[in-house]
Write an enzyme that holds these catalytic residues in place. Structure first.
Site, PDB file in Angstrom:
ATOM      1  N   ASP A  23       2.449  20.974 -25.161  1.00 12.48           N
ATOM      2  CA  ASP A  23       1.681  22.204 -24.953  1.00 12.48           C
ATOM      3  C   ASP A  23       0.473  22.243 -25.883  1.00 12.48           C
ATOM      4  O   ASP A  23       0.609  22.236 -27.102  1.00 12.48           O
ATOM      5  CB  ASP A  23       2.567  23.423 -25.213  1.00 12.48           C
ATOM      6  CG  ASP A  23       2.007  24.696 -24.595  1.00 12.48           C
ATOM      7  OD1 ASP A  23       0.768  24.799 -24.466  1.00 12.48           O
ATOM      8  OD2 ASP A  23       2.809  25.571 -24.229  1.00 12.48           O
ATOM      9  N   SER A  66       5.029  32.059 -19.764  1.00 13.65           N
ATOM     10  CA  SER A  66       4.009  32.224 -20.793  1.00 13.65           C
ATOM     11  C   SER A  66       4.070  33.646 -21.365  1.00 13.65           C
ATOM     12  O   SER A  66       5.146  34.094 -21.751  1.00 13.65           O
ATOM     13  CB  SER A  66       2.630  31.884 -20.226  1.00 13.65           C
ATOM     14  OG  SER A  66       1.689  31.672 -21.258  1.00 13.65           O
ATOM     15  N   HIS A 120       1.507  22.811 -20.933  1.00 18.65           N
ATOM     16  CA  HIS A 120       1.863  24.198 -20.684  1.00 18.65           C
ATOM     17  C   HIS A 120       2.089  24.460 -19.200  1.00 18.65           C
ATOM     18  O   HIS A 120       1.266  24.115 -18.347  1.00 18.65           O
ATOM     19  CB  HIS A 120       0.748  25.113 -21.204  1.00 18.65           C
ATOM     20  CG  HIS A 120       1.113  26.562 -21.242  1.00 18.65           C
ATOM     21  ND1 HIS A 120       2.125  27.058 -22.036  1.00 18.65           N
ATOM     22  CD2 HIS A 120       0.605  27.633 -20.566  1.00 18.65           C
ATOM     23  CE1 HIS A 120       2.219  28.361 -21.874  1.00 18.65           C
ATOM     24  NE2 HIS A 120       1.313  28.737 -20.981  1.00 18.65           N
TER      25      HIS A 120
END
Length: 328
Positions: free
Chosen positions: A242, A124, A295
């Site tokens: 995501d 991330s 995600h």
């Protein structure tokens, strides 16, 4: 209100934006071409928002890296040795100063600093932070960079927060109310990679981090470009479903404005090669990958493939697919 007051008091103690951002120069050791050396390069990992370096999940990933490439030394980047403070630093802090600290920590590490190179894995927001490390100091130098769901072209919305995650909720409130203030840009981490095409002029003027490392301002930093071009491989993963990173296409450096998506190869940042991405692409080092799920949906099989294809001893032929994918 009491929780927000606490968040503001924390922010008030943090340092302001550094007055200058200068890439750090180091004399790098020559990379060995000895194909008989089967010692894996060290692996550095930068975790994402709300995580900390001592998390069990990261320890499991480090163990998996060692299983795939026996003998791998894994170093998980931390801003503070206290795990709770390290988590807080994913929300609050000055990214310019945080990257300076990471550069200093890795330079001082007795093993990492003497390795011919290291490999890097960014989860991330840790992905664009690792790219900032490469551009600004890159010592020890990074051979392969793999990022998962990273916000390389910024976010236009802040992620949703849990009802009891007051650090996250306090950060979200500040991002929405005072994104471009010097106070927020020097203290709120997600604000420093916030990028809304409808506020592009404010972004160029006030962004403390992303506008700089993306070389979007009129004066380009040639060192950033030269450092990124040294990568042997740069792999960017998008999570197909995501809904945390908005827009998800930022993980491939795509520009999203409403429903219009401009892919990296159609953007000026690529065509004019502001960062060396076009150069990397031409030599086959730039890879666009997609993986199923939301995600940070990471399976052991996916991670094993990443470790096998992109990491290991220096001088080995990197594996994986030869063709890049860039269509959603």
């Amino acid at each position: 209100m009491a929780k927000l007051t606490t968040v503001l008091s924390i922010l008030a103690t943090l340092p302001l934006i550094s007055s200058s951002i200068l890439p750090i120069k180091h004399k790098q050791l020559p990379l060995s071409d000895d194909d008989d050396n089967d010692t894996p390069l060290p692996l550095i990992i930068w975790h994402g928002l709300g995580d900390n370096y001592a998390a069990d999940g990261l320890a499991e990933i480090a163990s998996l890296a060692e299983d795939v490439n026996p003998g791998t030394l894994t170093y998980i980047i931390r801003i503070d040795d206290d795990a709770s403070a390290d988590r807080s630093a994913t929300f609050f802090g000055n990214l310019t100063l945080q990257i300076e600290k990471v550069c200093a920590d890795l330079t001082a590490h007795p093993i990492l600093s003497t390795a011919p190179a290291v490999d890097a894995l960014g989860f991330s927001q840790g992905g664009q932070f690792l790219r900032g490390y490469i551009e600004r100091c890159n010592f020890p130098p990074v051979r392969s960079l793999v990022t998962f769901g990273s916000q390389h072209n910024g976010i236009s919305e802040f992620q949703k927060c849990g009802s009891t995650d007051f650090l996250c909720r306090g950060a979200q409130g500040l991002l929405r109310s005072s994104t471009w203030s010097a106070f927020v840009q020097s203290r709120l981490v997600p604000a420093q990679y916030f990028r809304d095409p409808n506020q592009y002029e404010q972004y160029l003027e006030f962004s403390n981090f992303l506008a700089d490392i993306n070389n979007e301002r009129e004066v380009k930093n040639q060192t950033y470009k030269e450092n990124l071009e040294k990568l042997e491989r740069f792999v960017m993963y998008v999570f197909e479903d995501d809904e945390t990173v908005i827009p998800k296409e930022t993980s491939w450096f795509a520009e999203v404005n409403g429903t219009d998506v401009t892919l990296l190869r159609d953007r000026a940042i690529y065509k004019e090669d502001w960062l060396g991405l076009k150069t990397l692409d031409k030599k086959g080092a730039l890879k666009f990958e997609m993986t199923a799920g939301g995600h940070m949906s990471l399976s052991d099989n996916l991670l094993k493939k990443v470790f096998s294809d992109n990491y290991g001893p220096y001088g080995r032929k990197l594996g994986g697919s030869e063709q890049s994918k860039e269509d959603l």
